[in-house]
Design an enzyme around this catalytic site. Structure first.
Site, PDB file in Angstrom:
ATOM      1  N   GLU A 130      -6.558   4.764   8.151  1.00 62.77           N
ATOM      2  CA  GLU A 130      -6.283   6.193   7.885  1.00 62.77           C
ATOM      3  C   GLU A 130      -7.509   6.878   7.291  1.00 62.77           C
ATOM      4  O   GLU A 130      -7.734   8.068   7.510  1.00 62.77           O
ATOM      5  CB  GLU A 130      -5.045   6.327   6.979  1.00 62.77           C
ATOM      6  CG  GLU A 130      -3.776   5.992   7.751  1.00 62.77           C
ATOM      7  CD  GLU A 130      -2.634   5.426   6.921  1.00 62.77           C
ATOM      8  OE1 GLU A 130      -2.670   5.525   5.683  1.00 62.77           O
ATOM      9  OE2 GLU A 130      -1.696   4.873   7.539  1.00 62.77           O
ATOM     10  N   LYS A 187       0.066   4.265  -0.144  1.00 62.84           N
ATOM     11  CA  LYS A 187      -0.568   5.459   0.456  1.00 62.84           C
ATOM     12  C   LYS A 187      -0.379   6.652  -0.492  1.00 62.84           C
ATOM     13  O   LYS A 187      -0.375   6.453  -1.699  1.00 62.84           O
ATOM     14  CB  LYS A 187       0.002   5.717   1.847  1.00 62.84           C
ATOM     15  CG  LYS A 187       0.070   4.457   2.706  1.00 62.84           C
ATOM     16  CD  LYS A 187       0.303   4.733   4.151  1.00 62.84           C
ATOM     17  CE  LYS A 187       0.543   3.419   4.883  1.00 62.84           C
ATOM     18  NZ  LYS A 187       0.270   3.474   6.275  1.00 62.84           N
ATOM     19  N   HIS A 202      -9.631   1.562   5.244  1.00 63.03           N
ATOM     20  CA  HIS A 202      -8.292   1.594   5.864  1.00 63.03           C
ATOM     21  C   HIS A 202      -8.364   2.511   7.080  1.00 63.03           C
ATOM     22  O   HIS A 202      -9.079   3.514   7.083  1.00 63.03           O
ATOM     23  CB  HIS A 202      -7.264   2.113   4.848  1.00 63.03           C
ATOM     24  CG  HIS A 202      -5.857   1.991   5.331  1.00 63.03           C
ATOM     25  ND1 HIS A 202      -5.295   2.899   6.199  1.00 63.03           N
ATOM     26  CD2 HIS A 202      -4.905   1.048   5.080  1.00 63.03           C
ATOM     27  CE1 HIS A 202      -4.043   2.516   6.457  1.00 63.03           C
ATOM     28  NE2 HIS A 202      -3.776   1.410   5.792  1.00 63.03           N
ATOM     29  N   SER A 210       3.320  -2.544  10.332  1.00 65.54           N
ATOM     30  CA  SER A 210       4.778  -2.576  10.486  1.00 65.54           C
ATOM     31  C   SER A 210       5.427  -3.892  10.049  1.00 65.54           C
ATOM     32  O   SER A 210       6.409  -4.331  10.641  1.00 65.54           O
ATOM     33  CB  SER A 210       5.158  -2.228  11.930  1.00 65.54           C
ATOM     34  OG  SER A 210       4.735  -0.903  12.229  1.00 65.54           O
ATOM     35  N   GLY A 259       2.400   1.855  10.744  1.00 63.56           N
ATOM     36  CA  GLY A 259       3.370   2.935  10.574  1.00 63.56           C
ATOM     37  C   GLY A 259       4.114   3.312  11.836  1.00 63.56           C
ATOM     38  O   GLY A 259       4.766   4.354  11.889  1.00 63.56           O
ATOM     39  N   ASN A 284       0.869  -1.185   0.000  1.00 67.34           N
ATOM     40  CA  ASN A 284       0.000   0.000   0.000  1.00 67.34           C
ATOM     41  C   ASN A 284       0.901   1.228   0.000  1.00 67.34           C
ATOM     42  O   ASN A 284       1.522   1.537   1.014  1.00 67.34           O
ATOM     43  CB  ASN A 284      -0.900  -0.027   1.248  1.00 67.34           C
ATOM     44  CG  ASN A 284      -1.703   1.259   1.404  1.00 67.34           C
ATOM     45  OD1 ASN A 284      -1.897   2.000   0.429  1.00 67.34           O
ATOM     46  ND2 ASN A 284      -2.182   1.518   2.614  1.00 67.34           N
ATOM     47  N   GLU A 331      -5.684  -4.984  10.793  1.00 69.34           N
ATOM     48  CA  GLU A 331      -4.608  -4.013  10.972  1.00 69.34           C
ATOM     49  C   GLU A 331      -4.822  -3.231  12.265  1.00 69.34           C
ATOM     50  O   GLU A 331      -5.529  -2.218  12.274  1.00 69.34           O
ATOM     51  CB  GLU A 331      -4.609  -3.019   9.811  1.00 69.34           C
ATOM     52  CG  GLU A 331      -4.419  -3.647   8.456  1.00 69.34           C
ATOM     53  CD  GLU A 331      -3.837  -2.636   7.478  1.00 69.34           C
ATOM     54  OE1 GLU A 331      -2.688  -2.802   7.097  1.00 69.34           O
ATOM     55  OE2 GLU A 331      -4.532  -1.670   7.148  1.00 69.34           O
TER      56      GLU A 331
HETATM   57  C1  PEP Z   1      -0.843  -0.013   5.944  1.00 67.42           C
HETATM   58  O1  PEP Z   1      -0.702   1.024   5.330  1.00 67.42           O
HETATM   59  O2  PEP Z   1      -1.869  -0.666   5.818  1.00 67.42           O
HETATM   60  C2  PEP Z   1       0.234  -0.464   6.834  1.00 67.42           C
HETATM   61  C3  PEP Z   1       0.100  -1.606   7.460  1.00 67.42           C
HETATM   62  O3  PEP Z   1       1.332   0.359   6.959  1.00 67.42           O
HETATM   63  P1  PEP Z   1       2.759  -0.036   7.629  1.00 67.42           P
HETATM   64  O4  PEP Z   1       3.180  -1.348   7.002  1.00 67.42           O
HETATM   65  O5  PEP Z   1       3.671   1.078   7.253  1.00 67.42           O
HETATM   66  O6  PEP Z   1       2.533  -0.169   9.092  1.00 67.42           O
END
Ligand code: PEP
Length: 254
Positions: free
Chosen positions: A97, A12, A95, A213, A173, A10, A167
């Site tokens: 975010e 973003k 998501h 992460s 992140g 992803n 998630e």
């Molecule tokens: C994500 O954007 O869904 C995500 C898991 O980001 P990261 O791997 O950077 O934690």
């Protein structure tokens, strides 16, 4: 039927079209046509270019979001049909975010899943609890609510290509990956919910990805868990070589 492992990057809000082309060139050099099990969610502006390159490598491309509307006077929105037309095969929905910064509710994710299905985009419903929820022992309640509301009114037959991404918000992140115990427990919980809501067959066939992460250095122990069918990867998917490394590690672990 075995669930095929999937690593989804992803990006973003990162990468111009020329940066995306460079990335895809590196993937092609490193992996050729062996990209089975890898997919990428790219910004709207890059879907069209990236999907043409990705098709040669059999790599599915997705959007990161779609509008809850099909068309009309919704300035700045991009519909499921437009994403499909640009070459997307799937889309993220809900998501964290989007939920956090744009006020997306589970009710809205439900509408978006309907739009995605109607336009032949596989929906990836993202669910996850906040740190506060976890500290207050509310994780299961929150996940159950997000799944129940997000999938309200759908029959299993309509959701054949659904993927769930677990998630935890506190792991996205932050560099703080969830422990294998937490991941195992939550994935198992989600699969049980799908079984109770739809059927055991549906639950068994539906892929549940972990996100938060994930990096080349920690993916092996996560992907080895029985109820984990892959990963949704943000930061570590921005470098082509890191995405390749993630994929190769998964290939040798499973
Ligand atoms: C994500 O954007 O869904 C995500 C898991 O980001 P990261 O791997 O950077 O934690």
């Amino acid at each position: 039927m075995a669930r095929e492992t999937l690593i989804i990057g992803n990006w973003k809000m990162n990468k111009t079209i020329s940066e995306a082309i460079d990335f895809m060139d590196t993937i092609r050099q490193e992996m050729g046509k062996t990209t089975r099990g890898v997919a990428l969610c790219v910004p709207f502006t890059a879907i069209s270019t990236v999907s043409v390159m990705a098709k040669e490598m059999n790599m599915p491309i997705g959007a990161q979001n779609i509008s809850e509307h099909d068309h009309g006077a919704y300035t700045g929105e991009v519909s499921a049909e437009m994403c499909r037309d640009a070459g997307a095969d799937f889309t993220l929905i809900g998501h964290s975010e989007r939920r956090k910064y744009f006020g997306e509710t589970s009710e809205l994710t439900c509408v978006k899943i309907g739009r995605a299905i109607n336009h032949n985009l596989a929906p990836i419903l993202c669910v996850g609890e906040s740190l506060e929820d976890r500290e207050n022992n509310q994780s299961e309640r929150v996940i159950a609510e997000q799944l129940e509301e997000g999938l309200k009114g759908f029959e299993a037959g309509e959701l054949g290509r659904l993927i769930i991404a677990y998630e935890p918000v506190w792991a996205i992140g932050t560099g703080k990956v969830a422990s294998v115990e937490v991941i195992e427990e939550m994935h198992h919980f989600i699969r049980d919910l799908l079984s109770a809501r739809f059927s055991a067959e549906f639950a068994k066939a539906t892929r549940i990805l972990y996100g938060g992460s994930v990096k080349p250095s920690n993916i092996a122990s996560i992907i080895a868990l029985e109820d984990v069918d892959g990963a949704l990867v943000g930061g570590a998917s921005l470098e082509a070589k890191s995405l390749v490394q993630l994929t190769l590690t998964v290939g040798t672990t499973r």
